[in-house]
Design a protein around this motif. Structure first.
Motif, mmCIF file in Angstrom:
data_model
loop_
_atom_site.group_PDB
_atom_site.id
_atom_site.type_symbol
_atom_site.label_atom_id
_atom_site.label_comp_id
_atom_site.label_asym_id
_atom_site.label_seq_id
_atom_site.Cartn_x
_atom_site.Cartn_y
_atom_site.Cartn_z
ATOM 1 N N ALA A 196 -5.364 -37.761 16.618
ATOM 2 C CA ALA A 196 -6.130 -38.830 17.251
ATOM 3 C C ALA A 196 -7.268 -38.214 18.064
ATOM 4 O O ALA A 196 -7.239 -37.021 18.372
ATOM 5 C CB ALA A 196 -5.228 -39.660 18.164
ATOM 6 N N THR A 197 -8.255 -39.026 18.418
ATOM 7 C CA THR A 197 -9.328 -38.548 19.282
ATOM 8 C C THR A 197 -9.529 -39.523 20.438
ATOM 9 O O THR A 197 -9.526 -40.739 20.238
ATOM 10 C CB THR A 197 -10.664 -38.389 18.525
ATOM 11 O OG1 THR A 197 -11.030 -39.641 17.928
ATOM 12 C CG2 THR A 197 -10.556 -37.339 17.440
ATOM 13 N N VAL A 198 -9.676 -38.969 21.617
ATOM 14 C CA VAL A 198 -9.947 -39.754 22.824
ATOM 15 C C VAL A 198 -11.176 -39.154 23.485
ATOM 16 O O VAL A 198 -11.195 -37.963 23.821
ATOM 17 C CB VAL A 198 -8.748 -39.739 23.789
ATOM 18 C CG1 VAL A 198 -9.081 -40.550 25.041
ATOM 19 C CG2 VAL A 198 -7.507 -40.305 23.107
ATOM 20 N N GLY A 258 -4.571 -40.681 13.873
ATOM 21 C CA GLY A 258 -5.748 -41.316 13.302
ATOM 22 C C GLY A 258 -6.432 -42.316 14.197
ATOM 23 O O GLY A 258 -7.504 -42.824 13.842
ATOM 24 N N ALA A 259 -5.848 -42.634 15.351
ATOM 25 C CA ALA A 259 -6.492 -43.587 16.264
ATOM 26 C C ALA A 259 -7.718 -42.947 16.897
ATOM 27 O O ALA A 259 -7.767 -41.729 17.113
ATOM 28 C CB ALA A 259 -5.519 -44.043 17.340
ATOM 29 N N ARG A 260 -8.715 -43.773 17.222
ATOM 30 C CA ARG A 260 -9.969 -43.294 17.789
ATOM 31 C C ARG A 260 -10.313 -44.119 19.027
ATOM 32 O O ARG A 260 -10.413 -45.342 18.959
ATOM 33 C CB ARG A 260 -11.108 -43.410 16.766
ATOM 34 C CG ARG A 260 -10.820 -42.715 15.433
ATOM 35 C CD ARG A 260 -10.836 -41.209 15.562
ATOM 36 N NE ARG A 260 -10.552 -40.541 14.297
ATOM 37 C CZ ARG A 260 -9.535 -39.737 14.106
ATOM 38 N NH1 ARG A 260 -8.667 -39.497 15.086
ATOM 39 N NH2 ARG A 260 -9.356 -39.149 12.937
ATOM 40 N N VAL A 261 -10.498 -43.435 20.130
ATOM 41 C CA VAL A 261 -10.975 -44.044 21.377
ATOM 42 C C VAL A 261 -12.259 -43.314 21.725
ATOM 43 O O VAL A 261 -12.254 -42.076 21.805
ATOM 44 C CB VAL A 261 -9.936 -43.899 22.509
ATOM 45 C CG1 VAL A 261 -10.438 -44.576 23.775
ATOM 46 C CG2 VAL A 261 -8.593 -44.481 22.082
ATOM 47 N N THR A 262 -13.366 -44.026 21.926
ATOM 48 C CA THR A 262 -14.643 -43.331 22.024
ATOM 49 C C THR A 262 -14.948 -42.841 23.442
ATOM 50 O O THR A 262 -14.610 -41.709 23.790
ATOM 51 C CB THR A 262 -15.784 -44.178 21.459
ATOM 52 O OG1 THR A 262 -15.916 -45.391 22.210
ATOM 53 C CG2 THR A 262 -15.530 -44.523 19.988
ATOM 54 N N THR A 263 -15.522 -43.673 24.307
ATOM 55 C CA THR A 263 -15.914 -43.166 25.618
ATOM 56 C C THR A 263 -15.911 -44.280 26.656
ATOM 57 O O THR A 263 -16.116 -45.457 26.334
ATOM 58 C CB THR A 263 -17.321 -42.521 25.556
ATOM 59 O OG1 THR A 263 -17.623 -41.917 26.824
ATOM 60 C CG2 THR A 263 -18.396 -43.529 25.221
ATOM 61 N N ASN A 264 -15.652 -43.896 27.904
ATOM 62 C CA ASN A 264 -15.687 -44.821 29.038
ATOM 63 C C ASN A 264 -14.756 -46.020 28.827
ATOM 64 O O ASN A 264 -15.108 -47.160 29.100
ATOM 65 C CB ASN A 264 -17.114 -45.301 29.295
ATOM 66 C CG ASN A 264 -18.062 -44.140 29.560
ATOM 67 O OD1 ASN A 264 -18.714 -43.664 28.643
ATOM 68 N ND2 ASN A 264 -18.112 -43.673 30.791
ATOM 69 N N VAL A 265 -13.554 -45.722 28.358
ATOM 70 C CA VAL A 265 -12.550 -46.751 28.104
ATOM 71 C C VAL A 265 -11.460 -46.653 29.166
ATOM 72 O O VAL A 265 -11.030 -45.550 29.525
ATOM 73 C CB VAL A 265 -11.932 -46.575 26.690
ATOM 74 C CG1 VAL A 265 -10.808 -47.574 26.454
ATOM 75 C CG2 VAL A 265 -13.009 -46.728 25.626
ATOM 76 N N THR A 266 -11.013 -47.791 29.673
ATOM 77 C CA THR A 266 -9.920 -47.852 30.632
ATOM 78 C C THR A 266 -8.715 -48.483 29.946
ATOM 79 O O THR A 266 -8.809 -49.589 29.406
ATOM 80 C CB THR A 266 -10.305 -48.675 31.869
ATOM 81 O OG1 THR A 266 -11.443 -48.086 32.495
ATOM 82 C CG2 THR A 266 -9.160 -48.721 32.867
ATOM 83 N N VAL A 267 -7.598 -47.765 29.949
ATOM 84 C CA VAL A 267 -6.406 -48.186 29.212
ATOM 85 C C VAL A 267 -5.249 -48.332 30.186
ATOM 86 O O VAL A 267 -4.972 -47.428 30.984
ATOM 87 C CB VAL A 267 -6.051 -47.153 28.124
ATOM 88 C CG1 VAL A 267 -4.848 -47.614 27.324
ATOM 89 C CG2 VAL A 267 -7.238 -46.920 27.196
ATOM 90 N N GLY A 268 -4.562 -49.465 30.118
ATOM 91 C CA GLY A 268 -3.494 -49.758 31.063
ATOM 92 C C GLY A 268 -2.170 -49.096 30.735
ATOM 93 O O GLY A 268 -2.061 -48.180 29.914
#
Length: 215
Positions: free
Chosen positions: A107-109, A124-134
């Motif tokens: 995965a990429t964060v 395989g999950a993709r998190v790009t940028t400036n994301v807030t995850v609970g």
């Protein structure tokens, strides 16, 4: 030094979480990150117990066995349904055990992403940028969450779903497999987006929407 971890839930989702733990260990430099103590589950089926046995990981018993674990043992909630995951999280709070953050090496964060306790990012999950995850969010296989999103507690983004930039997902939201949420939209607390749906407008709290466009 490895940290102890227990997976909560013997079902398919829990066994996938074990796979992430093993992948993290295999990719780590300097030795395994996690030492798996086993699974706990209050009502495991006989089929799932046999599947756990084939993975050569012990079934420890019901969740009451968490009270016997060493201090500092981490939990990984292998429960796919957001509402069930929230309920279990609240019930297990009495044990005061920390929740592991698990990110599969495939995965990429991206940068400036804030992780909530218990986040699990599947392969395989993709998190790009400036994301807030609970807290206790599950980003499943090959899902995507784009820039500047806010993702509430106990959210599930299911396989192949895509959340576009600057979206807000309230607590307990389920984004179904292959669904798309277009940019700058809000999906309210407890809402469900059906598999394959395309969300083109805000979704009210508690609503269930499906179709293209989602209604």
């Amino acid at each position: 030094m490895s940290l102890d971890i227990v997976v909560v839930g013997c079902g398919g989702h829990g066994r996938e979480v074990l796979g992430i733990v093993r992948a993290v260990n295999a990719a780590a430099h300097g030795g395994p990150v996690w030492r798996v103590r086993g699974f706990v589950d209050d009502k495991p089926s006989e089929v799932n117990l046999k599947r756990v046995q084939r993975l050569e990981v012990p079934y420890l018993g019901g969740t009451a066995r968490l009270g016997e674990q060493p201090a500092g043992t981490h939990l990984a909630l292998g429960i796919g349904d957001p509402a069930a995951r929230r309920s279990v999280d609240q019930r297990l709070a009495a044990y005061r055990l920390p929740a592991a953050v698990l990110v599969h090496p495939d995965a990429t964060v991206g940068p400036d992403t804030v992780y909530g306790e218990g986040l699990i990012v599947f392969p395989g999950a993709r998190v790009t940028t400036n994301v807030t995850v609970g807290r206790h969010v599950h980003l499943n296989q090959n899902s995507a969450v784009a820039h500047d999103c806010e993702v509430g507690d106990h959210v599930s983004v299911n396989p192949l779903a895509a959340v576009s930039g600057d979206c807000h997902l309230g607590d307990g939201v389920l984004i179904g497999a292959g669904a798309v949420v277009l940019q700058r939209l809000r999906v309210g607390t407890g809402a469900t987006v059906g598999a394959g749906a395309c969300v083109v407008r805000d979704v009210p709290a508690g609503a269930v929407v499906k179709g293209v466009p989602a209604r």
